[in-house]
Design an enzyme around this catalytic site. Structure first.
Site, short mmCIF file in Angstrom:
data_model
loop_
_atom_site.label_atom_id
_atom_site.label_comp_id
_atom_site.label_asym_id
_atom_site.label_seq_id
_atom_site.Cartn_x
_atom_site.Cartn_y
_atom_site.Cartn_z
N GLU A 17 0.74 -1.12 -0.07
CA GLU A 17 0.27 0.07 0.02
C GLU A 17 0.87 1.43 0.08
O GLU A 17 1.81 1.07 0.61
CB GLU A 17 -0.77 0.05 1.11
CG GLU A 17 -2.11 1.14 1.17
CD GLU A 17 -2.70 1.13 2.49
OE1 GLU A 17 -2.64 0.61 3.45
OE2 GLU A 17 -3.65 2.18 2.21
N GLY A 21 2.72 2.57 10.87
CA GLY A 21 2.54 1.58 12.17
C GLY A 21 2.48 0.17 11.86
O GLY A 21 3.08 -0.63 12.54
N GLU A 68 -2.40 -4.05 7.27
CA GLU A 68 -3.41 -5.00 6.98
C GLU A 68 -3.68 -6.18 6.01
O GLU A 68 -4.72 -6.45 5.88
CB GLU A 68 -4.84 -4.28 6.96
CG GLU A 68 -5.35 -3.63 5.56
CD GLU A 68 -4.95 -2.03 5.46
OE1 GLU A 68 -3.89 -1.86 6.32
OE2 GLU A 68 -5.59 -1.37 4.86
N HIS A 106 -6.70 -2.28 14.95
CA HIS A 106 -6.87 -1.32 13.79
C HIS A 106 -6.85 -2.24 12.42
O HIS A 106 -7.68 -2.27 11.66
CB HIS A 106 -6.02 -0.01 13.67
CG HIS A 106 -6.10 0.63 12.42
ND1 HIS A 106 -6.99 1.79 12.43
CD2 HIS A 106 -5.61 0.57 11.41
CE1 HIS A 106 -6.96 2.36 11.19
NE2 HIS A 106 -5.94 1.46 10.45
N GLU A 107 -5.55 -2.92 12.74
CA GLU A 107 -5.45 -3.75 11.32
C GLU A 107 -6.15 -4.99 11.46
O GLU A 107 -6.70 -5.41 10.36
CB GLU A 107 -3.85 -4.41 11.48
CG GLU A 107 -2.84 -3.17 11.69
CD GLU A 107 -2.95 -2.02 10.49
OE1 GLU A 107 -3.26 -2.17 9.52
OE2 GLU A 107 -2.47 -0.93 10.97
N GLU A 135 -9.95 3.90 6.22
CA GLU A 135 -9.08 4.66 7.35
C GLU A 135 -9.98 5.40 8.28
O GLU A 135 -9.89 4.94 9.61
CB GLU A 135 -7.98 5.34 6.77
CG GLU A 135 -6.90 4.80 5.92
CD GLU A 135 -6.31 3.44 6.70
OE1 GLU A 135 -6.64 3.15 7.74
OE2 GLU A 135 -5.77 2.58 5.80
N1 0A1 Z 1 -3.18 1.08 5.77
C1 0A1 Z 1 -2.25 0.92 7.00
C2 0A1 Z 1 -1.28 2.11 6.92
C3 0A1 Z 1 -0.19 2.00 5.87
C4 0A1 Z 1 -0.26 2.94 4.70
C5 0A1 Z 1 0.93 2.89 3.94
C6 0A1 Z 1 1.94 2.11 4.37
O1 0A1 Z 1 3.20 2.26 3.60
C7 0A1 Z 1 3.40 3.01 2.81
C8 0A1 Z 1 1.98 1.23 5.30
C9 0A1 Z 1 0.84 1.35 6.02
C10 0A1 Z 1 -3.03 1.34 8.16
O2 0A1 Z 1 -3.76 2.22 8.18
O3 0A1 Z 1 -2.78 0.98 9.18
ZN ZN Z 2 -5.77 1.72 8.58
#
Ligand code: 0A1
Ligand code: ZN
Length: 879
Positions: free
Chosen positions: A128, A268, A271, A304-305, A327
């Site tokens: 992501e 952090g 998912e 959350h995840e 989100e």
């Molecule tokens: N979807 C994850 C957040 C996340 C977004 C981008 C990342 O790499 C660039 C990594 C994690 C969440 O909301 O926890």
């Molecule tokens: Zn998230």
């Protein structure tokens, strides 16, 4: 590195793709020098679009070497396709066909931490938002959903654990000593949810029985040294699984759920379907090394995840403009979970405080954008507090408008209607509307208009007719690209308090809080049968992400501090009183006057410390002065050093004047017991430690007490609080203790990654840590520019929390930050652009500082190979 003037992507240009991918079969040959990837894609023309002829198949791909391509097993000659630095374009002659692509990548050289990369000795992925295109050529967009299989071939001695999404379906040893495993994910998904991990990892096992009686294997993988740090995450995971069944009726859908901890991670956690990957600092904890804050963060992030499995994975986003669909909703879900597991009012105070302190400035700054943005240059720049935290507040407002049961009806409809689909925030709002028969037309503006609305309130009491009128005006300041705003639909929870401090009944049912629907630019609300002039309690429980203006006197705020029935507003009255007083002191300080503290703040704090009506958690919250960042946010022009001096003066004065009370409160809460991260114990420790911070300001005895606590603590919360108190205390003795403590801390914990991050950050934020010391720490063996946690702990904390040295008059702090951004621009563009934030707000500061920050932005802008990430933030900041 991208072109000088990268392209802007617009929501209004969204179109479905020309082709779909139904099945994606990946094979990875993991090697020490390079990794070869074979992707077999079953592609189908998207017939819902008009095509005059079969368009080329244009696949996204960057930073890799294309070895070969074939269509339906026929090799395609390189003169038949085109490859650029961003994509591969293939000629197409059929509506349905199979593409096979062989690529070579170098994970060991990938410092961006997107795509496939190395963390210590393991392979891991982060896809992501658009990282999958660094693994193979693909339709890297969330509306393309395919079933995936992953075959991994690697040396089993180096990589005994080989994981991917879904279920393990094959495992064989090959003749050449290699091992081959195959994973199949039965759920179709966008490629951003793909994951692969290979390494020498230990596993801690657990299990969960779902509401329908299915057994799910839970597995947490980490380096062997950390197996004693997994219990809390697994407990949090089981609680989350149960909570999602109880509150949303959502059951987990695979037979295995895996979490992997990695030390190198930009965010952090992630998912990925069935295989969450976590930043090790957000999953690993044991009492000797983790603070209460860490325990709570882990609980929230694991939840959350996990919750994303439904809000994000089963129902995903059509395009990245819809990011808040998953989100905002998931942050709302994890906040409610944390509120249920811990203290609800305290969680609300923490979240609202965080939003006001961190998101409001974003919404008022050069990168301000709506919860659903309309354009972006680099999507990684939109993983923001606006999309996450304000997005969660928007979902919370819907929850409050339709009520708890209505919200469940809406979420049930949303999940059942859109299961397996990639949808939009509009689909979410529609499901809520339809399930509840409400009209959210005007409410939708929360998704499209940026900026923080300001609600000005005035009132009038008509004693003769016992009528009380509130006049409410809303306005929203202009933000980039949005000068005029239409009125928002603001749920505005109001209570009226009588002279004895009791809530007045506001309607025939005797309700004492009413939610007013503000919809106009100006509106009046009248309450009848009001027997005396009331004091209003406005936007109770922070009912909307707005700023409320009402001309409370300091005496009225003191009254609210001890009487408001709404926990949030009771706390907020204390914040408002302190902000008002400190802002005045900032002016006095700038005018060169001697500072004196309004006695009322002392009286208010004294009554907090002696009142029996507050629980420990609330008391601890109420004894904390507003942060320098929050005070700054409330100032028209930010003078960071004056704010620091004024706030510090208030802390010291309170510490002297209430020495006896702080001492008694410390003693009453300094109870020896075995460590447990329960809500009650956490509250007790936070109360004790805030008292200690005041006591240390008062005299040498306080410093001795901190030193004693540092040495004797049986848990990291107490030990670390004492350390950071000492690190920020002024006396020679305190400096000496801090030095000793830091040295012994390092001695003891140098091999514990999480502890070293803490060790770096407590120094970086320390009032006596100057730029020279930061440079020294950057040379220390503990620091590593390629590790985002360390960059955040040292450089991030310095720039965001060390106000005194970062905002040095000569601008050296800003130049230092710009230097680091330029280094990171090449290593890790996501980190570089995030690190920039403090200087992007240059317009908010005094003229001299503003100019010095701007100069650094201009210097960065001149860099030849600017990443899209940094380019977007810097260019917007300079506009
Ligand atoms: N979807 C994850 C957040 C996340 C977004 C981008 C990342 O790499 C660039 C990594 C994690 C969440 O909301 O926890
Ligand atoms: Zn998230």
């Amino acid at each position: 590195m991208k072109d000088a003037q990268p392209r802007t992507i617009y929501l209004k240009d969204y179109q479905e793709p020309d082709y779909w991918i139904d099945q994606t079969d990946l094979t990875f040959h993991l090697g020490e020098d390079h990794t070869d990837v074979t992707a077999v894609l079953q592609v189908r023309l998207n017939k819902s679009k008009q095509h005059e002829h079969l368009p080329n198949l244009v696949l996204d791909g960057t930073d890799m070497q294309l070895l070969s391509v074939s269509i339906d097993n026929q090799p395609i000659d390189s003169n038949q396709y085109t490859v650029t630095t961003e994509n591969l374009s293939l000629p197409v002659s059929k509506e349905q066909f199979v593409v096979t692509i062989n690529t070579r990548i170098k994970p060991q050289e990938n410092t961006s931490l997107e795509g496939l990369y190395r963390s210590n000795d393991m392979f891991c992925t982060q896809c992501e938002a658009e990282g999958f295109r660094k693994i193979t050529y693909y339709l890297d967009r969330p509306d393309v959903m395919a079933k995936f299989s992953t075959t991994i071939i690697a040396d089993p001695k180096k990589y005994p654990v080989m994981l991917s999404n879904g279920n393990l379906v094959a495992d064989e040893h090959l003749a050449d000593g290699l091992r081959k495993v195959k994973w199949e994910d039965p759920f179709k998904k966008p490629c951003y949810l793909f994951a692969l991990v290979a390494g020498d990892l230990a596993c801690v096992d657990d299990e969960f029985i779902t509401q329908s009686g299915r057994k799910v294997a839970l597995k947490l993988f980490t380096e062997a040294a950390n197996v004693d740090k997994c219990a809390h995450a697994l407990l949090s995971l089981k609680r989350s699984m149960k909570w999602d069944e109880d509150v949303y009726g959502r059951e987990y859908d695979l037979d295995i759920f895996m979490i992997v901890a990695v030390d190198h991670f930009n965010m952090g956690a992630m998912e990925n379907k069935g295989l969450n990957i976590f930043n090790s600092s957000c999953v690993l904890a044991k009492p000797e090394t983790a603070t209460d804050g860490t325990y709570q963060r882990i609980e929230a992030i694991v939840a959350h995840e996990y919750f994303h499995n439904w809000s994000g994975n089963r129902v995903t986003c059509r395009d990245w403009f819809q990011l808040s669909l998953k989100e905002g909703f998931t942050v709302f879900r994890d906040a409610e979970f944390s509120a249920d597991m811990n203290s609800r009012p305290v969680k609300r105070i923490e979240d609202a405080n965080f939003l006001r302190t961190m998101q409001f400035p974003e919404d008022a700054g050069p990168t301000s954008h709506p919860v659903r943005p309309a354009s972006y240059i680099e999507i990684s720049n939109f993983y923001t507090l606006t999309v996450y935290e304000k997005g969660a507040e928007v979902v919370r407002m819907i929850h409050n408008i339709v009520g708890k049961e209505g919200f469940r009806k809406g979420s049930d409809l949303y999940f059942s209607r859109h299961d397996g689909q990639a949808v939009t925030t509009e689909d979410f709002v529609k499901a809520m509307e339809e399930a509840n028969n409400v009209d959210l037309t005007q409410f939708r503006r929360w998704y499209t208009q940026s900026g923080t609305p300001v609600v000005q309130v005035s009132d009038n009491y008509d004693a003769a007719n016992k009528r009380y009128t509130l006049t409410v005006k809303q306005k929203c300041p202009p933000t980039p690209g949005q000068v005029e705003k239409a009125p928002f639909h603001i749920p505005f929870a109001v209570g009226l308090i009588d002279s004895l401090g009791n809530d007045m009944p506001l309607d025939e049912q005797g309700n004492t809080t009413l939610v007013l629907d503000i919809k106009e630019a100006e509106q009046t609300f009248t309450f009848s049968n009001i027997n005396e002039q009331p004091l209003p309690s406005l936007a109770r429980d922070f009912s909307a992400p707005i700023k409320v203006e009402y001309p409370y006197t300091r005496d009225q705020l003191m009254f609210l501090m001890s009487h408001d029935n709404d926990g949030f507003n009771r706390w907020d009255a204390g914040q408002k009183l302190a902000v008002d007083i400190i802002k005045e002191l900032v002016e006095h300080q700038r005018a060169g006057m001697t500072l004196t503290l309004d006695e009322r703040l002392v009286t208010a704090y004294k009554s907090l410390l002696t009142s029996a009506s507050l629980d420990k958690a609330m008391l601890a919250k109420m004894l904390a002065l507003p942060s320098e960042d929050y005070i700054a946010e409330e100032c028209d022009v930010i003078y960071p050093l004056s704010i620091h001096v004024a706030r510090d003066f208030v802390r010291r004065t309170l510490a002297m004047k209430l020495h006896k009370q702080f001492k008694a409160c410390y003693a009453a809460n300094n109870i020896e017991k075995a460590y447990q991260p329960t809500a009650d114990d956490i509250a007790e420790r936070s109360l004790k430690n805030i008292c200690l911070s005041y006591l240390t300001l008062a005299d040498e005895q306080g410093i001795e007490l901190s030193w004693q606590q540092y040495q004797q603590a049986n848990n990291m919360t107490d030990r670390f609080s004492a350390l950071s108190i000492l690190e920020n205390a002024v006396s020679v003795k305190a400096r000496d203790y801090a030095e000793q403590a830091l040295a012994s801390f390092y001695q003891q914990w140098q091999h514990d990654v999480q502890m070293i991050e803490q060790w770096l950050s407590v120094q970086a934020g320390g009032e006596y840590t100057d730029l020279e010391k930061i440079h020294q720490l950057m040379q220390h063996e503990a620091f590593d520019m390629k590790n985002p946690n360390k960059v955040r702990a040292l450089i991030g904390v310095f720039a965001n929390r060390n106000k005194v040295h970062f905002h040095r008059d000569d601008g050296a702090g800003y130049a230092f930050l710009a230097d680091q951004v330029l280094v990171l621009n090449r290593l890790n563009p996501q980190m570089a652009s995030r690190l920039l934030t403090p200087i992007t707000r240059w317009k908010r500061y005094d003229e001299t500082r503003g100019a010095l920050m701007k100069e650094q932005l201009q210097r960065i802008m001149k860099e030849k190979d600017l990443s899209k990430d940094v380019y977007e933030i810097v260019s917007k900041s300079l506009q």
